[in-house]
Design an enzyme around this catalytic site. Structure first.
Site, PDB file in Angstrom:
ATOM      1  NE  ARG A 248      -4.118  -1.704   0.323  1.00 36.70           N
ATOM      2  CZ  ARG A 248      -4.112  -2.872  -0.265  1.00 36.70           C
ATOM      3  NH1 ARG A 248      -3.068  -3.232  -0.989  1.00 36.70           N
ATOM      4  NH2 ARG A 248      -5.125  -3.696  -0.144  1.00 36.70           N
ATOM      5  CD  GLU A 276      -2.504   2.842  -6.710  1.00 38.11           C
ATOM      6  OE1 GLU A 276      -1.541   2.070  -6.616  1.00 38.11           O
ATOM      7  OE2 GLU A 276      -3.664   2.522  -6.417  1.00 38.11           O
ATOM      8  CG  HIS A 295      -2.476  -0.979  -8.261  1.00 40.27           C
ATOM      9  ND1 HIS A 295      -3.018  -0.282  -7.220  1.00 40.27           N
ATOM     10  CD2 HIS A 295      -2.561  -2.277  -7.906  1.00 40.27           C
ATOM     11  CE1 HIS A 295      -3.436  -1.122  -6.279  1.00 40.27           C
ATOM     12  NE2 HIS A 295      -3.154  -2.337  -6.680  1.00 40.27           N
TER      13      HIS A 295
END
Length: 349
Positions: A248, A276, A295
């Site tokens: 994370r 993000e 990601h």
């Protein structure tokens, strides 16, 4: 006499995701085990048709972006098969569903596979300093002089630190076994004996950071892990070390990381950030010692089919009266582990 299959309904954010997850083989297994229309995917629970489907559903097959299902709208629900990291995310009150006897399975183990594979590849390339070598080759357009290369280059007897013995963290340790690498791990639940059973040594976070040529993060996002990798821990990393984050973004103190990266002393490979993606004016975009990936460590493309196969196998177990191979306790309100999706997208299960 025929046996009636349990009635099932699908729920995903984008309906197209179901088609990408369930290939022909998994789809065939699901329709053989359950009474389900794989072309009918719930994206909301407010309309009359959606509520009628839920009213008769005994099995919910759900995944990223699924609407939250209130307990009163699914009175016959018996099981949740979640094609992602945390089944509770698709239930408005997971505890209430659990109290009614609903059982659940998630695909966190299946989604840990590509995250661990990405991490393994990144570790091996980081120890070879492949990104820096690529930049140098492009800049000078000639081969480097090998006699001047650093002695600590490569993957022989280097030290890899793992933070968090999550399903991904454990899988990474397993994948590292064939290599001549020393693996050290920090995770609160590990003892020296349990770490040795995994194929690693255990230590404090400080000990692990100070030894690591590569430090790979796999801890859950909990109040106590927010900003856990702070200026003090980063300062302990050896010169030339690489920090890898597939957990994370928020487990890293970003201002502290930026301060360390600006010195050029360490490198970073960040598949997750907070926010993000990074802010448009963040130095993370431009620093040469930072690799940013969007990601991608979790299941993508054809890897999604692994999740579909996983769900199909769990459906067969449920119909056969067997317990799930990968159950989730819906009554447990604990926060999702590091290898659950950071966002309701193609993240880490």
């Amino acid at each position: 006499m025929t046996t009636q299959h349990p009635r099932a309904v699908l729920a995903f954010g984008p309906p197209s995701l179901a088609g990408r997850i369930f290939g022909p083989e998994a789809a065939g297994r699901l329709t053989a085990a359950l009474d389900v229309d794989l072309d009918q995917v719930l994206t909301e629970v407010a309309s009359g048709p959606a509520r009628r489907l839920l009213a008769s559903a005994e099995v919910l097959i759900a995944g990223w972006g699924a609407p939250e299902i209130p307990v009163e709208l699914a009175p016959r629900l018996r099981a949740v098969l979640y094609a992602g990291g945390v089944a509770r995310t698709c239930l408005a009150d997971a505890g209430a569903h659990a109290a009614r006897g609903v059982v659940a399975s998630n695909a966190r183990t299946a989604n840990a596979v590509p995250v661990a594979e990405y991490t393994l590849a990144t570790i091996l390339l980081a120890n070879k300093r492949a990104r820096a070598a690529e930049r140098e080759l492009r800049a000078h357009r000639r081969l480097p002089e090998r006699e001047h290369e650093p002695a600590d280059l490569g993957n022989y007897r280097r030290t890899v630190g793992i933070v968090g013995a999550s399903q991904v963290g454990r899988r990474v340790i397993e994948l590292l076994r064939p290599f001549d690498l020393d693996v050290v791990v920090h995770s609160p639940e590990l003892t020296p004996r349990s770490a040795a059973a995994l194929g690693a040594r255990c230590g404090t976070l400080e000990d692990v950071a100070a030894q690591s040529d590569v430090l790979s993060l796999h801890q859950p996002l909990l109040p106590e892990t927010v900003g856990q990798i702070d200026a003090r821990i980063l300062a302990l990393l050896p010169d030339g070390a690489t920090l890898i984050n597939t957990a994370r973004g928020a487990v890293v103190d970003e201002p502290a990381l930026l301060a360390e990266l600006r010195t050029g002393r360490i490198d970073a490979v960040l598949d997750v950030t907070a926010p993000e993606p990074p802010a448009l004016d963040s130095d993370l975009w431009d620093l040469p010692n930072v690799v940013l990936t969007p990601h991608i460590a979790g299941s993508m493309g054809g890897e999604l089919r692994r999740l579909g196969d996983h769900v199909a196998a769990e459906a067969e177990r449920f119909v056969g009266g067997l317990p799930f191979a990968h159950p989730e306790d819906l009554a447990d309100g604990a926060a999702p582990a590091a290898d659950a999706p950071a966002t309701e997208g193609h993240g880490h299960a």
